[in-house]
Enzyme design. Structure first.
Site: not given
Ligand code: GAL
Length: 818
Positions: A453, A529
């Site tokens: 990100e 993710e």
């Molecule tokens: C993602 C990020 C993570 C964490 C997560 C929380 O976008 O990569 O590090 O912040 O969101 O939802």
């Protein structure tokens, strides 16, 4: 004639003995010996706060070593301490405390909501960072003279500067990549005196938006080798072709000659199985030029190889021997596995078969100890992940401690190893290459991630930087695909074109990756993710003031689906390859959706202690073949008799029947990966869910109204510990009623006492707003549970841990240390 022959033979024998003796004497003189890797974790001193450092060049006099005068600014007076122990009289030990590594001073601090002292919600979860110093005195025997001696720090958070005996050795910024310093010249050997190492750690700046800790939080090693040796991270073992009959093994070994003369060496590489049986041996002779490193390539084979996978974590080793004139001068070991990995538009293929990746994202920390995890705790966390059916681990967003990768090899978890910074600066490239060289032999690693990100995703500049990193990665390890975990810009700036696999973080709840799959016929996708569901263990109401989020899904981030629903997408669109849930464990920092007083995240399907939340069972149901029925909330709702109440259930059964106090409420058909919900009228007593598969009862779950807390229960994950000063027992503490049922709302304070060869290294309870110190011998329970970690000393005996709570019956347990 016969006598003459005997005399002749004796002379030959004598000459031979002399020659052998001569070689070995010579060998000793130039310090020939096999390598050693000694733990350097014990007996450090720690000083919290800054120290003004002056290089007193003149004071030390010319010709001598440069001393580092360490001014410790105290309220009393300016104390001058010296890293040079010859001046140790001025060094005041009381300004320093004794510590062993791994060590994280941040977790020892006090929570405070004050940005001016570096206290932020995300970075370190309201625990201020700052500066700290580590110091250690050590001796090096005379017999080590002539060896190459270096120190390897597996990880220091962050910006560390190292001096030995007053000499500045260097600085390393990254909090996640290892640093290494050659100590050979600066060390004092034998009678030359004691050595002192001083490490400054400046953790005033952060690298991420989560708890990162402070200090020398991973292991430290003292490595001693011959001057001619296998280079640091000096082997690369790959398996260019694999069939059921045979695996071809490519072994590349880098031999470093640190002497000013050519060295003629023989390199022997033995391939052995997990029992040490030699399967193949290759020998090569090579002249290594002075002050240079030479790569030697060898090819071996394994007949009928046993493949590596998370289910069958079969490992092999290459045992490397470097010899000169028939004497072994270095030995080295490389663990590897035989497996193929391919990621394409149809999914992830492990050993030729579609292999859906059931992964979780993980930060490093744990209850009680911050980021300073003894190996046992990493192993404990991985064991919990295996139990929930997880087969993959994403090291978000940084390279992990190397022991964790050894464990993933051994225990069977695929790993997405992740670079911290998207940077093609010299430092950025160094951090990336260090990760690649350090980690590329691990069979567990199935893909490299370049970043997570980064704001310049989807820009032309970002794409250029990314390309530099991807090119480096392909060169150093052509065997694995490269991804980046993206939350934006996937279709802009040519960014995605640079990647082998485009990583989707969330992907607009699935819409983006489905649309893009159709739109970009060459794009390979993976769900890096997913989820980001927030919940507080044991809580069923949102409570802003307390910083609690309900497990019933009353509020959830708009970027992720509910637990388990993310997996439905992977089943529906197998070309996504699998996913990494954000996250398995809660971690300090990032307390979304709240801020102070909340100090810990809510994203885990387990809390920071590893206690499962309800969402855990959504994954257990999705990822294992074990029948799962899990109902929630708990059934302790005084004052709510007659109220309407919802009962939620995660299951992988076909049907679930709900009964209250023995009376059938109803049977519901389950939809895979979807939560069942009942509405009923609350009555205290016993709520039971019965799970059926193919019409047969396969499992049940019960929640029961308990009576008041009456006793404390201790439950250790082990009954023996190694007497090595490292091993840890993870002890669950529960508050039970008189019938032995855990009281799901109990928050009693539990006090511990310990006798014998061990100490308490931390406590936790999973309450995201708890400001109690983790380093203490007491802890309040949170919704029925808390945790205490007990570490052994380097001494055998019996540890007795006792738990007390004011009005409750206590408990005790014994752990053998051997
Ligand atoms: C993602 C990020 C993570 C964490 C997560 C929380 O976008 O990569 O590090 O912040 O969101 O939802």
């Amino acid at each position: 004639m016969f006598k003459r022959l005997i005399r002749y033979c004796s002379i030959c024998f004598f000459l031979m003995l002399c020659a052998i003796k001569g070689i070995s004497q010579n060998a000793q003189q130039i310090g020939l010996a096999k390598r050693t890797k000694e733990s350097f974790d014990f007996n450090w001193q720690f000083h919290k706060g800054d120290i003004a450092i002056k290089r007193a060049v003149k004071a030390a006099g010319y010709g001598g070593l440069t001393d580092v005068n360490v001014k410790v600014e105290t309220n009393k007076e300016v104390v001058i301490a010296y890293t040079d122990v010859d001046k140790a009289a001025a060094f005041k030990a009381e300004d320093w405390k004794e510590v062993n590594l791994p060590h994280d001073w941040c977790v020892e601090g006090t929570f405070v909501n004050d940005n001016s002292i570096g206290s932020q919600p995300a970075a370190n979860g309201y625990l201020p960072g700052g500066i700290g110093f580590y110091r250690k005195e050590f001796e090096i025997p005379e017999t080590d003279k002539g060896k190459k001696i270096s120190i390897e720090f597996d990880g220091i958070f962050r910006n560390s500067t190292v001096w030995v005996n007053g000499q500045l050795l260097g600085n390393h910024q990254s909090g996640y990549t290892p640093s290494n310093y050659d100590l050979t010249d600066i060390l004092r050997y034998g009678n030359e005196g004691k050595n002192v190492i001083l490490v400054k750690v400046d953790a005033t700046e952060y690298e991420g938006w989560w708890y990162e800790g402070c200090g020398i939080y991973r292991h430290v090693w003292l490595n001693k080798t011959n001057q001619v040796h296998v280079d640091r991270f000096g082997t690369y073992v790959t398996t260019p072709s694999i069939s059921t009959d045979e695996a071809a093994i490519s072994i590349k070994t880098n031999i470093k000659n640190e002497l000013g003369v050519v060295k003629n060496i023989t390199l022997t590489s033995k391939i052995v199985d997990n029992k040490g049986v030699v399967l193949d041996t290759k020998t090569s002779s090579q002249a290594i030029e002075p002050f240079s490193t030479t790569e030697i390539s060898q090819k071996g084979t394994i007949q009928k190889p046993l493949l590596w996978s998370p289910e069958t974590p079969n490992l092999y080793k290459v045992l490397t021997e470097v010899s000169e004139n028939g004497i072994v001068i270095d030995n080295y070991q490389t663990t590897f596995g035989v497996r193929t990995i391919e990621i394409n538009r149809n999914g992830v293929f492990l050993n030729g078969k579609l292999y859906p990746v059931k992964g979780t994202c993980n930060h490093q920390d744990f209850a009680g100890i911050g980021v300073a995890l003894p190996d046992k705790i990493n192993e404990y966390k991985l064991k919990l992940l295996k139990e929930v059916g997880c087969n993959a681990y994403r090291c978000s967003h940084n390279p992990p401690t190397p022991e964790l990768l050894d464990m993933c090899d051994r225990m069977g978890l695929l790993v997405l190893d992740e670079n911290r910074m998207l940077s093609s600066s010299e430092e950025g490239k160094n951090d990336l290459t260090t990760m690649l060289y350090r980690d590329r032999n691990h069979p567990c690693i199935f893909m490299w991630s370049m970043e997570n990100e980064e704001p310049i995703q989807g820009t032309v500049t970002g794409a250029r930087i990314l390309k530099t990193l991807v090119d480096i990665t392909h060169k150093i390890d052509p065997t694995r695909p490269v991804t980046a975990a993206m939350n934006h810009g996937r279709n802009d700036g040519g960014y995605s074109d640079v990647l082998d696999v485009v990583g989707y973080n969330y992907g607009d709840k699935g819409l983006a990756y489905v649309k893009d799959h159709e739109k970009y016929p060459n794009r390979v996708e993976f769900c890096t993710e997913a989820t980001s569901f927030v919940s507080t263990r044991g809580e069923y109401n949102n409570d802003c003031g307390k910083g609690f989020v309900s497990n019933l899904g009353l509020w959830q981030p708009n970027w992720g689906p509910l637990p388990g629903e993310d997996w439905a997408d992977i089943v529906k669109y197998p070309y996504l390859g699998g996913l990494f849930v954000w996250t398995a464990f809660d971690y300090r920092g990032e307390p979304t959706p709240y801020q102070w007083p909340c100090v810990t995240s809510h994203f885990g399907f387990m809390d920071i202690c590893g206690f499962p939340k309800d969402g855990y069972y959504a994954y257990k149901a999705a990822w294992t073949n074990e029948p799962v029925v899990h109902i929630f909330p708990h059934w302790n709702w005084p004052g709510r008799k007659g109220d309407s109440i919802q009962v939620h259930c995660y299951t992988n059964c076909d049907e679930v029947e709900l009964l209250l106090n023995g009376k059938r409420i109803s049977m519901q058909k389950a939809i895979p990966y979807t939560k069942l919900i009942w509405k009923l009228v609350y009555k205290p007593g016993k709520l039971e869910a019965r799970g059926y598969k193919g019409g047969k009862l396969v499992t049940t779950d019960v929640v029961e109204t308990t009576t008041a807390p009456a006793q404390v229960g201790l439950n250790s994950d082990c009954t023996t510990l190694k007497a090595d000063g490292c091993d840890v027992a993870v002890i669950k503490v529960s508050i039970k009623d008189s019938k032995g049922r855990v009281v799901p709302v109990a928050d009693d304070l539990v006090t511990f006492s310990i006798e014998g060869p061990g100490k308490i290294i931390g406590t936790g309870n999973g309450n995201p707003s708890s400001h109690e110190p983790d380093k203490a011998s007491q802890r309040k329970a949170f919704n029925g549970y808390c945790l205490v970690l007990v570490q052994s000393y380097k001494q055998a005996g019996e540890i007795k841990l006792k738990a007390f709570s004011k009005t409750l019956k206590g408990d005790e347990l014994t752990i053998k240390v051997q």
